[in-house]
Design an enzyme around this catalytic site. Structure first.
Site, PDB file in Angstrom:
ATOM      1  N   GLU A  89      41.022  45.570  46.828  1.00  0.00           N
ATOM      2  CA  GLU A  89      41.873  46.263  47.679  1.00  0.00           C
ATOM      3  C   GLU A  89      42.418  47.441  46.409  1.00  0.00           C
ATOM      4  O   GLU A  89      42.565  46.982  45.466  1.00  0.00           O
ATOM      5  CB  GLU A  89      43.084  45.740  48.162  1.00  0.00           C
ATOM      6  CG  GLU A  89      42.647  44.989  49.258  1.00  0.00           C
ATOM      7  CD  GLU A  89      42.498  43.474  48.960  1.00  0.00           C
ATOM      8  OE1 GLU A  89      42.395  43.314  47.890  1.00  0.00           O
ATOM      9  OE2 GLU A  89      42.018  42.627  50.132  1.00  0.00           O
ATOM     10  N   TYR A 101      35.352  53.416  41.524  1.00  0.00           N
ATOM     11  CA  TYR A 101      34.589  52.606  42.525  1.00  0.00           C
ATOM     12  C   TYR A 101      33.361  53.050  43.373  1.00  0.00           C
ATOM     13  O   TYR A 101      32.351  52.607  43.419  1.00  0.00           O
ATOM     14  CB  TYR A 101      35.474  51.761  43.622  1.00  0.00           C
ATOM     15  CG  TYR A 101      36.748  50.988  42.800  1.00  0.00           C
ATOM     16  CD1 TYR A 101      36.296  50.049  41.682  1.00  0.00           C
ATOM     17  CD2 TYR A 101      38.144  51.271  43.156  1.00  0.00           C
ATOM     18  CE1 TYR A 101      37.275  49.509  41.095  1.00  0.00           C
ATOM     19  CE2 TYR A 101      38.998  50.518  42.413  1.00  0.00           C
ATOM     20  CZ  TYR A 101      38.602  49.434  41.375  1.00  0.00           C
ATOM     21  OH  TYR A 101      39.642  49.043  40.861  1.00  0.00           O
TER      22      TYR A 101
END
Length: 131
Positions: A89, A101
């Site tokens: 998360e 990411y």
């Protein structure tokens, strides 16, 4: 603890760090320069899934590729131990982390509303690891 305070505003307590560093199934990698810890990446391996729990780089050492190096090292370690996918998360407004990411192939698969104590939403990121 000092790096946690500098990089993550005291994300975890000392007891939480003790668990993260000692419990079976937990993976942690660090980036050091001499005796100085510049960053860390931690996760929890559950069967074949790595849940990334923390990734931080000292603010003075950001923008030099340290985060990517840490993330790749953690993913490699998890893959060597049987992980086939990874998840995490990340705050929906954390553009730098989202870019990191995305560069490693993570995609957004969901949202957790008001996930953080300050009310911010989290985006669920997912990555299939190469076989």
């Amino acid at each position: 603890m000092a790096l946690d305070r500098r990089a993550l505003d005291g994300f975890w307590s000392e007891a939480q760090w003790q668990r993260e560093l000692t419990e079976p199934g937990r993976l942690c990698v660090g980036l050091v320069n001499g005796a100085e810890l510049l960053g860390f990446a931690c996760g929890w391996l559950v069967i074949d899934e790595l849940h990334i729990t923390a990734l931080a780089v000292d603010p003075q050492h950001r923008q030099f590729g340290c985060g990517g190096r840490l993330l790749r090292a953690l993913l490699q370690q998890a893959h060597q131990q049987g992980a086939r996918q990874a998840t995490l998360e990340v705050a929906a407004d954390n553009a730098a982390a989202l870019a990191l990411y995305a560069a490693e192939g993570f995609t957004t698969t969901g949202r957790r509303s008001r996930y953080y104590s300050d009310g911010r939403d989290a985006l669920i990121q997912w990555l299939e690891l190469p076989s």
